[in-house]
Motif scaffolding. Structure first.
Motif, short mmCIF file in Angstrom:
data_model
loop_
_atom_site.label_atom_id
_atom_site.label_comp_id
_atom_site.label_asym_id
_atom_site.label_seq_id
_atom_site.Cartn_x
_atom_site.Cartn_y
_atom_site.Cartn_z
N SER A 191 -19.00 -22.43 -5.00
CA SER A 191 -17.94 -21.63 -4.49
C SER A 191 -18.06 -20.32 -4.36
CB SER A 191 -16.63 -21.82 -5.36
OG SER A 191 -16.20 -23.48 -5.06
N ASN A 210 -18.65 -18.02 -0.88
CA ASN A 210 -17.86 -16.95 -0.52
C ASN A 210 -18.41 -15.99 -0.30
OD1 ASN A 210 -15.07 -15.75 -0.66
ND2 ASN A 210 -16.25 -14.71 -2.27
N GLU A 221 -9.46 -27.46 -1.18
CA GLU A 221 -9.19 -25.90 -0.85
C GLU A 221 -8.53 -25.27 -1.90
OE1 GLU A 221 -6.72 -23.43 2.43
OE2 GLU A 221 -6.71 -25.39 2.56
N TYR A 249 -11.15 -25.08 -4.73
CA TYR A 249 -12.28 -24.02 -4.49
C TYR A 249 -11.76 -22.19 -4.40
CZ TYR A 249 -15.12 -21.13 -0.84
OH TYR A 249 -15.93 -20.14 -0.26
N TYR A 250 -10.50 -22.15 -4.21
CA TYR A 250 -9.95 -20.83 -4.16
C TYR A 250 -9.79 -20.57 -5.77
CZ TYR A 250 -9.80 -19.88 0.62
OH TYR A 250 -10.15 -19.74 2.13
N LEU A 259 -12.49 -18.97 -7.39
CA LEU A 259 -12.92 -17.71 -7.16
C LEU A 259 -11.72 -16.60 -7.65
CD1 LEU A 259 -13.84 -18.23 -3.33
CD2 LEU A 259 -15.23 -17.97 -5.23
N THR A 260 -11.19 -16.89 -8.81
CA THR A 260 -10.05 -16.13 -9.45
C THR A 260 -10.92 -15.20 -10.03
OG1 THR A 260 -8.50 -18.10 -9.84
CG2 THR A 260 -8.17 -16.23 -11.10
N VAL A 287 -12.63 -12.10 -1.28
CA VAL A 287 -12.67 -13.36 -0.70
C VAL A 287 -12.50 -13.75 0.39
CG1 VAL A 287 -11.39 -15.40 -1.59
CG2 VAL A 287 -11.71 -14.01 -3.15
N ARG A 300 -11.10 -15.85 3.41
CA ARG A 300 -9.89 -16.77 3.57
C ARG A 300 -9.96 -17.42 4.93
NH1 ARG A 300 -7.11 -17.40 -1.35
NH2 ARG A 300 -7.31 -15.35 -2.50
#
Length: 325
Positions: free
Chosen positions: A196, A200, A225, A228-229, A232-233, A238, A240
């Motif tokens: 991920s 990204n 989804e 996945y996000y 990325l925290t 990021v 989108r």
């Protein structure tokens, strides 16, 4: 399932009508017989006729014929119903197939950014992620080149067509060496989180540096989804507006190009690794890989695996388990 249920209900209704009519007929016969026996209007001969076997030998076959004709009609009605159900199902499947083809075509003939990775299933060698930008004007060129999922193209063809693709389309690639992978991979950072972060990074770089006019940004789905996000925290930049889909390499040329370019880079890095060791490495993660791993450990020591392999793979245990130190 619903169609079968409806047909069965219809069949049962028809049979119910048949048996109801037969029951009524039998009741009427009983009433007529009772009337004959209790009436003085009929002679003893006529009464004897009703109790004679000849009477039933004559009328019973007629009753059975009527019954089987009615049953045959019920079966025909049931068969027609089933045939209609099958026709409807076939039509529904055709409509669904056409919708799917139209949907796939939507992601094929478009301006798109797509990313894909290679090397995540190989014990030896790096992980490579690439993001590519393909315009509608590139579609014909890429189709004639035979661009599709890199897993469906042999390495010889990839080595031939990847440079041509790289000259035609804009792309960004990221290589994660085995040493970096083994440093990053922990209980809290698994393969999907690493993927991920890499996807990204290349997508964000390509979109913000090249400013392409795209209809879709597509990622071959390896995580939902939200997940996945979630991986990325804590990351500031990021990307989108991503469309996640399974088997995206077969539906979108940008993803297919990324798959091929990533594979090309992986093959080149893999060969460099083999040359540096003086041992021809094997791709994948099977038993042949274990044998090569044993050879590497025997020649360079077990610490060498950290530089050339993904240590969390089961191969590591198998390799070291067979070695005597």
């Amino acid at each position: 399932m619903a169609g079968n249920k409806e047909g069965t209900i219809l069949y049962k209704k028809v049979l119910k009508v048949i048996f109801t009519l037969l029951s009524i007929g039998m009741m009427l016969c009983g009433i007529v017989g009772l009337a004959v026996f209790s009436s003085d209007k009929y002679s003893q001969y006529e009464k004897n006729l009703l109790t004679s076997p000849d009477f039933y030998v004559f009328f019973l076959p007629i009753g059975l014929v009527v019954f089987f004709i009615a049953q045959h009609k019920a079966i025909i009605a049931f068969g027609k119903e089933q045939f209609q159900i099958r026709q409807n199902r076939s039509l529904e499947r055709m409509i669904e197939k056409k919708k799917k083809e139209e949907q796939d075509q939507k992601y094929h003939n478009c301006n798109s950014v797509g990313s894909d990775e290679v090397g995540t299933g190989d014990y030896f060698g790096p992980i490579v992620v690439t993001a590519s930008y393909v315009t509608r004007g590139d579609v014909k060129f890429l189709e004639e080149l035979g661009v599709c999922d890199s897993k469906k193209i042999n390495d010889e063809k990839i080595l031939k067509i990847a440079p041509q693709i790289a000259k035609r389309v804009k792309y960004r690639s990221l290589i994660l060496s085995n040493l970096e992978y083994n440093t990053k991979y922990t209980k809290d950072i698994n393969m999907n989180k690493i993927k991920s972060i890499m996807h990204n990074k290349v997508l964000y770089q390509l979109v913000h540096e090249e400013q392409p006019e795209y209809d879709y940004i597509i990622v071959d789905e390896f995580a939902r989804e939200a997940r996945y996000y979630g991986y990325l925290t804590g990351i500031n930049d990021v990307q989108r507006d991503i469309t996640f889909m399974t088997k995206a390499e077969d539906k979108n040329l940008a993803v297919a190009c990324s798959s091929i370019i990533s594979r090309y880079i992986f093959l080149k890095e893999f060969d460099k690794l083999s040359d540096s060791l003086g041992i021809p490495l094997v791709k994948g993660a099977g038993s042949e890989v274990d044998k090569i791993g044993e050879e590497v450990v025997e020649k360079y020591g077990k610490e060498k695996l950290k530089e050339i392999a993904k240590l969390n793979f089961a191969n590591t245990k198998r390799i070291l388990h067979t070695m005597i130190f």
